[in-house]
Design an enzyme around this catalytic site. Structure first.
Site, PDB file in Angstrom:
ATOM      1  CB  CYS A   1     -27.015 -21.033 -14.648  1.00  0.00           C
ATOM      2  SG  CYS A   1     -27.903 -19.459 -14.744  1.00  0.00           S
TER       3      CYS A   1
ATOM      4  CE  LYS B   1     -24.784 -26.682 -21.055  1.00  0.00           C
ATOM      5  NZ  LYS B   1     -24.252 -25.348 -20.720  1.00  0.00           N
TER       6      LYS B   1
ATOM      7  CD  GLN C   1     -29.286 -27.822 -17.083  1.00  0.00           C
ATOM      8  OE1 GLN C   1     -29.632 -26.664 -17.109  1.00  0.00           O
ATOM      9  NE2 GLN C   1     -28.245 -28.284 -17.774  1.00  0.00           N
TER      10      GLN C   1
END
Length: 336
Positions: free
Chosen positions: A107, A147, A77
């Protein structure tokens, strides 16, 4: 076989079971991934790494993407804000063995990604987000996944829109955490909202957030319609839980509880591996957050007392003795 869901397919990779280890900064290092993979994860993802640091070959960051050889396929990632550097970093991780490149738009931490207009901050600027996606997808000939969260806040839930646009740019799979950035980890993850993303795209979707039991796994899949589940914090201190979920998805029923002896073996192997990799001093200190979780979830009435002892011990031998006492305790109650 009475499988609840089919295998997860990412490009040419077929993933079974469709259970993914969440990338967690400072937690899912190569040691933990190698230890956890055999418990039932179909796919593990590296802790997120800076595209800026990777692009310029920072030693510490290069170590973060190193593998043990048991992670097949390997998913790495990346996070960043500069399309050129993201492309360069994607090529670096591919050269280092990544089979899948994952982009972090999830995040929520200001001091890390958000403060640099990366991570979930990119959900406020879809035009720039798409430039990052395009650059990364174009840079490598392996599947690129994404993501993300539901959106920046409750007034800007744009994950379905971003999902459609990302698919059009060549993203092969989406993972959606069922909260907005502004929720951080407060309240319950909204699995039904993940379903809106699933309906908006034709690529696989992985549901993430608050999968802490078999009932959660079933509800998460039912409410979201997702193709797989991602487990993060709930696996810390109980890697066998992943196997419980994998068995449930494969057989449609729960398996027998993992006995204390097997839990003790897992905890001790985890600890010994950290000592071997990091050395006695750093290994003990790094292990504390994991040891605390093992104690909290061990299923003993005096687990809190064990936790307090484990996070204070400095001597590896004392840690081993205390772990054995923890899992051999006659005060075992219903398993966590």
């Amino acid at each position: 076989m009475n499988r609840l869901v089919p295998p997860l397919r990412i490009g040419t990779h077929e993933i079974w079971p469709p259970v993914v280890l969440a990338p967690m900064s400072g937690v899912t290092n190569r040691t933990l991934r190698a230890l956890y993979k055999p418990f039932g994860f179909g796919l593990t993802v590296t802790e997120f790494v800076s595209s800026n640091a990777l692009a310029f070959g920072a030693k510490r960051t290069m170590e973060m993407i190193d593998q043990h050889g048991v992670e097949q396929p390997v998913s790495t990632q990346l996070w960043g804000n500069d399309p050129e550097l993201m492309a360069r970093a994607a090529r670096v991780v591919r050269e280092c063995g990544a089979d899948i490149v994952d982009i972090n738009f999830g995040c929520p931490v200001r001091k890390v990604a958000v403060g640099q207009q990366a991570g979930s901050a990119l959900m406020r600027d879809l035009d720039h987000a798409l430039r990052l996606i395009e650059a990364t997808v174009t840079a490598v000939r392996v599947p690129v996944t994404l993501k993300m969260r539901l959106g920046w806040d409750g007034q800007s839930v744009n994950a379905p829109e971003l999902g459609r646009l990302a698919e059009a740019e060549g993203i092969a799979m989406l993972t959606v955490h069922g909260r907005t950035r502004c929720q951080f980890y407060a309240s319950r993850a909204d699995w039904a909202a993940i379903g809106a993303v699933k309906k908006a795209v034709s690529i696989p979707v992985v549901a993430n957030g608050d999968c802490a039991s078999l009932a959660d796994a079933a509800s998460m899949l039912a409410q979201s319609g997702a193709d797989a589940v991602m487990i993060g914090r709930s696996a810390i201190g109980r890697p066998w839980f992943v196997g419980d979920v994998a068995h449930y998805l494969a057989q449609g029923k729960a398996r027998a509880e993992t006995p204390p002896a097997a839990r003790k073996s897992a905890a001790l192997e985890h600890f010994e591996t950290l000592l071997e990799i990091l050395g006695p001093g750093h290994g003990v200190r790094h292990a504390r957050k994991h040891l605390a979780a093992y104690a909290e979830l061990a299923g003993v009435r005096d687990g809190a007392a064990f936790r307090q002892r484990l996070v204070r011990l400095e001597c590896p031998s004392a840690v081993r003795v205390t772990l054995c006492q923890l899992f051999d305790s006659p005060l075992l109650i219903e398993a966590a």
